[in-house]
Scaffold this motif. Structure first.
Motif, PDB file in Angstrom:
ATOM      1  N   TRP A   1      19.008 -10.486   4.478  1.00 50.58           N
ATOM      2  CA  TRP A   1      20.409 -10.217   4.130  1.00 50.58           C
ATOM      3  C   TRP A   1      20.761 -10.962   2.859  1.00 50.58           C
ATOM      4  CZ3 TRP A   1      22.412  -6.293   6.546  1.00 50.58           C
ATOM      5  CH2 TRP A   1      22.010  -5.985   7.857  1.00 50.58           C
ATOM      6  N   VAL A   2      21.451 -10.283   1.934  1.00 49.31           N
ATOM      7  CA  VAL A   2      21.773 -10.841   0.623  1.00 49.31           C
ATOM      8  C   VAL A   2      23.264 -10.651   0.353  1.00 49.31           C
ATOM      9  CG1 VAL A   2      21.351 -10.568  -1.859  1.00 49.31           C
ATOM     10  CG2 VAL A   2      19.461 -10.333  -0.246  1.00 49.31           C
ATOM     11  N   GLU A   3      23.888 -11.693  -0.185  1.00 45.39           N
ATOM     12  CA  GLU A   3      25.298 -11.597  -0.592  1.00 45.39           C
ATOM     13  C   GLU A   3      25.433 -10.612  -1.748  1.00 45.39           C
ATOM     14  OE1 GLU A   3      27.855 -13.073   0.839  1.00 45.39           O
ATOM     15  OE2 GLU A   3      26.695 -14.336   2.210  1.00 45.39           O
ATOM     16  N   GLU A   4      26.522  -9.844  -1.743  1.00 47.06           N
ATOM     17  CA  GLU A   4      26.736  -8.844  -2.779  1.00 47.06           C
ATOM     18  C   GLU A   4      26.692  -9.453  -4.176  1.00 47.06           C
ATOM     19  OE1 GLU A   4      29.858  -5.328  -4.118  1.00 47.06           O
ATOM     20  OE2 GLU A   4      30.186  -6.392  -2.248  1.00 47.06           O
ATOM     21  N   ALA A   5      27.258 -10.641  -4.354  1.00 51.05           N
ATOM     22  CA  ALA A   5      27.290 -11.281  -5.671  1.00 51.05           C
ATOM     23  C   ALA A   5      25.891 -11.619  -6.182  1.00 51.05           C
ATOM     24  CB  ALA A   5      28.146 -12.544  -5.612  1.00 51.05           C
ATOM     25  N   SER A   6      24.924 -11.786  -5.298  1.00 50.64           N
ATOM     26  CA  SER A   6      23.550 -12.121  -5.690  1.00 50.64           C
ATOM     27  C   SER A   6      22.717 -10.901  -6.059  1.00 50.64           C
ATOM     28  CB  SER A   6      22.840 -12.852  -4.547  1.00 50.64           C
ATOM     29  OG  SER A   6      23.525 -14.013  -4.190  1.00 50.64           O
ATOM     30  N   LEU A   7      23.126  -9.755  -5.588  1.00 53.07           N
ATOM     31  CA  LEU A   7      22.294  -8.562  -5.747  1.00 53.07           C
ATOM     32  C   LEU A   7      22.059  -8.153  -7.205  1.00 53.07           C
ATOM     33  CD1 LEU A   7      20.603  -6.701  -4.045  1.00 53.07           C
ATOM     34  CD2 LEU A   7      22.637  -5.338  -3.590  1.00 53.07           C
ATOM     35  N   PRO A   8      23.055  -8.158  -8.093  1.00 55.59           N
ATOM     36  CA  PRO A   8      22.775  -7.772  -9.487  1.00 55.59           C
ATOM     37  C   PRO A   8      21.706  -8.650 -10.146  1.00 55.59           C
ATOM     38  CG  PRO A   8      25.126  -7.748  -9.093  1.00 55.59           C
ATOM     39  CD  PRO A   8      24.491  -8.375  -7.876  1.00 55.59           C
ATOM     40  N   GLU A   9      21.746  -9.944  -9.894  1.00 53.52           N
ATOM     41  CA  GLU A   9      20.736 -10.835 -10.485  1.00 53.52           C
ATOM     42  C   GLU A   9      19.357 -10.552  -9.898  1.00 53.52           C
ATOM     43  OE1 GLU A   9      19.520 -15.521 -10.919  1.00 53.52           O
ATOM     44  OE2 GLU A   9      21.579 -15.034 -10.414  1.00 53.52           O
ATOM     45  N   LEU A  10      19.288 -10.322  -8.583  1.00 49.70           N
ATOM     46  CA  LEU A  10      18.005 -10.003  -7.965  1.00 49.70           C
ATOM     47  C   LEU A  10      17.410  -8.742  -8.569  1.00 49.70           C
ATOM     48  CD1 LEU A  10      18.615 -10.750  -4.179  1.00 49.70           C
ATOM     49  CD2 LEU A  10      17.396 -12.149  -5.861  1.00 49.70           C
ATOM     50  N   MET A  11      18.268  -7.785  -8.908  1.00 48.23           N
ATOM     51  CA  MET A  11      17.785  -6.527  -9.482  1.00 48.23           C
ATOM     52  C   MET A  11      17.204  -6.707 -10.881  1.00 48.23           C
ATOM     53  SD  MET A  11      20.408  -3.630  -8.150  1.00 48.23           S
ATOM     54  CE  MET A  11      20.464  -3.210  -6.418  1.00 48.23           C
ATOM     55  N   THR A  12      17.516  -7.822 -11.529  1.00 51.81           N
ATOM     56  CA  THR A  12      16.931  -8.081 -12.847  1.00 51.81           C
ATOM     57  C   THR A  12      15.735  -9.018 -12.769  1.00 51.81           C
ATOM     58  OG1 THR A  12      18.409  -9.945 -13.308  1.00 51.81           O
ATOM     59  CG2 THR A  12      19.148  -7.741 -14.020  1.00 51.81           C
ATOM     60  N   THR A  13      15.576  -9.726 -11.652  1.00 48.73           N
ATOM     61  CA  THR A  13      14.462 -10.675 -11.537  1.00 48.73           C
ATOM     62  C   THR A  13      13.360 -10.205 -10.591  1.00 48.73           C
ATOM     63  OG1 THR A  13      15.659 -11.943  -9.857  1.00 48.73           O
ATOM     64  CG2 THR A  13      15.875 -12.679 -12.136  1.00 48.73           C
ATOM     65  N   TRP A  14      13.698  -9.413  -9.585  1.00 51.45           N
ATOM     66  CA  TRP A  14      12.706  -8.862  -8.662  1.00 51.45           C
ATOM     67  C   TRP A  14      12.396  -7.438  -9.090  1.00 51.45           C
ATOM     68  CZ3 TRP A  14      14.750 -10.157  -3.041  1.00 51.45           C
ATOM     69  CH2 TRP A  14      14.774 -11.545  -2.868  1.00 51.45           C
ATOM     70  N   PRO A  15      11.203  -6.948  -8.804  1.00 53.83           N
ATOM     71  CA  PRO A  15      10.898  -5.552  -9.139  1.00 53.83           C
ATOM     72  C   PRO A  15      11.572  -4.592  -8.153  1.00 53.83           C
ATOM     73  CG  PRO A  15       9.022  -6.556  -8.024  1.00 53.83           C
ATOM     74  CD  PRO A  15      10.050  -7.645  -8.218  1.00 53.83           C
TER      75      PRO A  15
ATOM     76  N   ASP B   1       0.814  -1.219   0.000  1.00 52.25           N
ATOM     77  CA  ASP B   1       0.000   0.000   0.000  1.00 52.25           C
ATOM     78  C   ASP B   1       0.851   1.274   0.000  1.00 52.25           C
ATOM     79  OD1 ASP B   1       0.988  -0.179   2.576  1.00 52.25           O
ATOM     80  OD2 ASP B   1      -0.958   0.095   3.562  1.00 52.25           O
ATOM     81  N   SER B   2       2.136   1.129  -0.264  1.00 46.65           N
ATOM     82  CA  SER B   2       3.031   2.284  -0.307  1.00 46.65           C
ATOM     83  C   SER B   2       2.633   3.197  -1.469  1.00 46.65           C
ATOM     84  CB  SER B   2       4.479   1.816  -0.480  1.00 46.65           C
ATOM     85  OG  SER B   2       5.345   2.900  -0.510  1.00 46.65           O
ATOM     86  N   PRO B   3       2.631   4.532  -1.255  1.00 48.18           N
ATOM     87  CA  PRO B   3       2.240   5.430  -2.348  1.00 48.18           C
ATOM     88  C   PRO B   3       3.228   5.453  -3.516  1.00 48.18           C
ATOM     89  CG  PRO B   3       2.960   6.687  -0.431  1.00 48.18           C
ATOM     90  CD  PRO B   3       2.926   5.245  -0.021  1.00 48.18           C
ATOM     91  N   ARG B   4       4.485   5.151  -3.247  1.00 49.80           N
ATOM     92  CA  ARG B   4       5.493   5.113  -4.312  1.00 49.80           C
ATOM     93  C   ARG B   4       6.120   3.727  -4.365  1.00 49.80           C
ATOM     94  NH1 ARG B   4       7.642  10.698  -2.573  1.00 49.80           N
ATOM     95  NH2 ARG B   4       6.363  12.061  -3.846  1.00 49.80           N
ATOM     96  N   PHE B   5       6.140   3.142  -5.527  1.00 51.71           N
ATOM     97  CA  PHE B   5       6.753   1.838  -5.769  1.00 51.71           C
ATOM     98  C   PHE B   5       6.216   0.754  -4.821  1.00 51.71           C
ATOM     99  CE2 PHE B   5       9.886   5.206  -6.723  1.00 51.71           C
ATOM    100  CZ  PHE B   5       9.870   5.090  -8.103  1.00 51.71           C
ATOM    101  N   PRO B   6       4.895   0.577  -4.758  1.00 50.58           N
ATOM    102  CA  PRO B   6       4.339  -0.447  -3.871  1.00 50.58           C
ATOM    103  C   PRO B   6       4.852  -1.846  -4.225  1.00 50.58           C
ATOM    104  CG  PRO B   6       2.680   0.363  -5.412  1.00 50.58           C
ATOM    105  CD  PRO B   6       3.886   1.240  -5.565  1.00 50.58           C
ATOM    106  N   GLY B   7       5.265  -2.584  -3.191  1.00 50.25           N
ATOM    107  CA  GLY B   7       5.733  -3.952  -3.377  1.00 50.25           C
ATOM    108  C   GLY B   7       7.104  -4.079  -4.016  1.00 50.25           C
ATOM    109  N   ALA B   8       7.750  -2.973  -4.318  1.00 50.28           N
ATOM    110  CA  ALA B   8       9.068  -3.026  -4.961  1.00 50.28           C
ATOM    111  C   ALA B   8      10.161  -3.247  -3.916  1.00 50.28           C
ATOM    112  CB  ALA B   8       9.338  -1.734  -5.725  1.00 50.28           C
TER     113      ALA B   8
END
Length: 163
Positions: free
Chosen positions: A132-146, A52-59
Motif C-alpha cells: 500500500w502506497v500513499e497517493e502523494a508518494s506515487l508520482p515519485e515512485l513512477m519516476t524512480t521505479w520501472p 517471467d511475465s511476457p509483458r513488462f516483466p518486473g515492472a
C-alpha cells in the motif's frame, strides 16, 4: 488457448470478435478493464509483475486488469480481474474510459476503483510483490521505479479528473 475479445472502433463500438493476440499484432482497438485498489485509509495498492511475465516483466503498476471478454461489460471484466489477480472481491466503480495508444497496442482503457477492506491473496503468477502506497508518494515512485508506461498515463488522467 485463444483469448477472444471484441474489436472496437474509435468510438468504442463493436466491430466483431477477434483473438486478442491478433488484435495486438494488427494494432486493432479492443477493450481493457482495470481496477485501482484503495484501502480504507485512501492508500493505493501498487504491485510488481513477475520477472517471467511476457509483458513488462518486473515492472510496477498501480492498476490490476486485463482484456474485456466477448459479451462482457467493462465492470464485469474489472470485477473478474480483481478476483483473479488479487484473490478478493469488492464492488468496482467506473471512473473513466479513454483511448490509450498503448505501449504494446492501442485499446480502450476503462479505469475502475474498488475499496479493499480485507487482506488480498494475490495470484503469484500475476503479482510478485504488492504493498500500500500513499497517493502523494506515487508520482515519485513512477519516476524512480520501472512502471508500466500505460499505467503512468492512466495515473495522470486519474489525477486530472480529481482521482
Amino acid at each position: 488457448m485463444a483469448e477472444w475479445v471484441e474489436r472496437v472502433d474509435e468510438h468504442d463500438r463493436v466491430l466483431g470478435v477477434v483473438e486478442r493476440g491478433e488484435a495486438v499484432e494488427r494494432r486493432w482497438l479492443h477493450r481493457v478493464a482495470t481496477v485501482v485498489c484503495r484501502d480504507p485509509g485512501g492508500r493505493f495498492l501498487v504491485h510488481r509483475r513477475p520477472d517471467d511475465s511476457p509483458r513488462f516483466p518486473g515492472a510496477y503498476n498501480w492498476l490490476l486488469g486485463g482484456a474485456v471478454g466477448v459479451g462482457e461489460t467493462y465492470e464485469e471484466a474489472a470485477g473478474r480481474e480483481l478476483a483473479e489477480e488479487l484473490g478478493t472481491s469488492a464492488p468496482v466503480e467506473l471512473r473513466f474510459t479513454f483511448l490509450c495508444d498503448g505501449a504494446v497496442s492501442p485499446y480502450w482503457l476503462a479505469v475502475h476503483e474498488a475499496l479493499i477492506t480485507g487482506t488480498p491473496s494475490p495470484d503469484v503468477g500475476e503479482i510478485a510483490w504488492w504493498g500500500w502506497v500513499e497517493e502523494a508518494s506515487l508520482p515519485e515512485l513512477m519516476t524512480t521505479w520501472p512502471f508500466v508506461p500505460d499505467a503512468v498515463e492512466a495515473f495522470a488522467r486519474y489525477r486530472a479528473l480529481g482521482g
